[in-house]
Scaffold this motif. Sequence first.
Motif, PDB file in Angstrom:
ATOM      1  N   VAL A  62       0.980  -1.191  -0.173  1.00 38.32           N
ATOM      2  CA  VAL A  62       0.036   0.038  -0.135  1.00 38.32           C
ATOM      3  C   VAL A  62       0.936   1.075   0.105  1.00 38.32           C
ATOM      4  CG1 VAL A  62      -1.853   1.371   1.247  1.00 38.32           C
ATOM      5  CG2 VAL A  62      -1.999  -1.305   1.257  1.00 38.32           C
ATOM      6  N   ASP A  64       1.323   5.800  -0.391  1.00 37.61           N
ATOM      7  CA  ASP A  64       0.799   7.123  -0.231  1.00 37.61           C
ATOM      8  C   ASP A  64       0.611   7.691  -1.626  1.00 37.61           C
ATOM      9  OD1 ASP A  64       1.138   6.836   2.807  1.00 37.61           O
ATOM     10  OD2 ASP A  64       3.469   6.700   2.129  1.00 37.61           O
ATOM     11  N   ASP A  89      -3.404   3.974  -1.126  1.00 41.32           N
ATOM     12  CA  ASP A  89      -3.931   4.162   0.319  1.00 41.32           C
ATOM     13  C   ASP A  89      -5.174   5.289  -0.013  1.00 41.32           C
ATOM     14  OD1 ASP A  89      -3.884   6.180   2.928  1.00 41.32           O
ATOM     15  OD2 ASP A  89      -3.685   4.145   3.391  1.00 41.32           O
ATOM     16  N   GLU A  90      -6.045   5.114   0.813  1.00 37.67           N
ATOM     17  CA  GLU A  90      -7.529   6.071   0.560  1.00 37.67           C
ATOM     18  C   GLU A  90      -7.167   7.237   0.590  1.00 37.67           C
ATOM     19  OE1 GLU A  90     -11.388   6.638   3.388  1.00 37.67           O
ATOM     20  OE2 GLU A  90     -10.795   4.426   2.998  1.00 37.67           O
TER      21      GLU A  90
END
Length: 145
Positions: A62, A64, A89-90
């Motif tokens: 995951v 950034d 990432d969300e």
Amino acid sequence: MGLNNDAATNVVDNKTLLEELGLRSDALVQEIGADSDVDDALRDALDELLDEPLLDEDEQEVVDAVLLWFRSGEEDLTDALLDALTTLDEGGAVWLMTPRSGRTGYVPPVEIQDAATDAGLHVTSSAGVSSDWAASRLVHRKTWS
């Protein structure tokens, strides 16, 4: 004195590159679509400023941010953006790198906007990071309930 619209001089200094891209030195950044035509100086500067080297597109960690190099005539841009989201990432951002206007592989802003919308993303800003490449920041659209 008139405005200087020369792409070579309208580029952020590498010392402020992370700030321009909204990244911290501890950010994990995945790179997708790198080829022989990418801006090696930009990639080298990112590698030097980040604590971890750029992750290649085969990594499943995951991240950034995703640095997505894309040129007109390649696969569908919406598909490329959706692929870029698989490890993002969300709260992360996709930095879409496209050749600047007048360069081979140029992608018009309307195509970027349409593909971003179709992928559930929103174009929020751009950055002058290279004399040959334009950078557009794309993030998840907020859902309002």
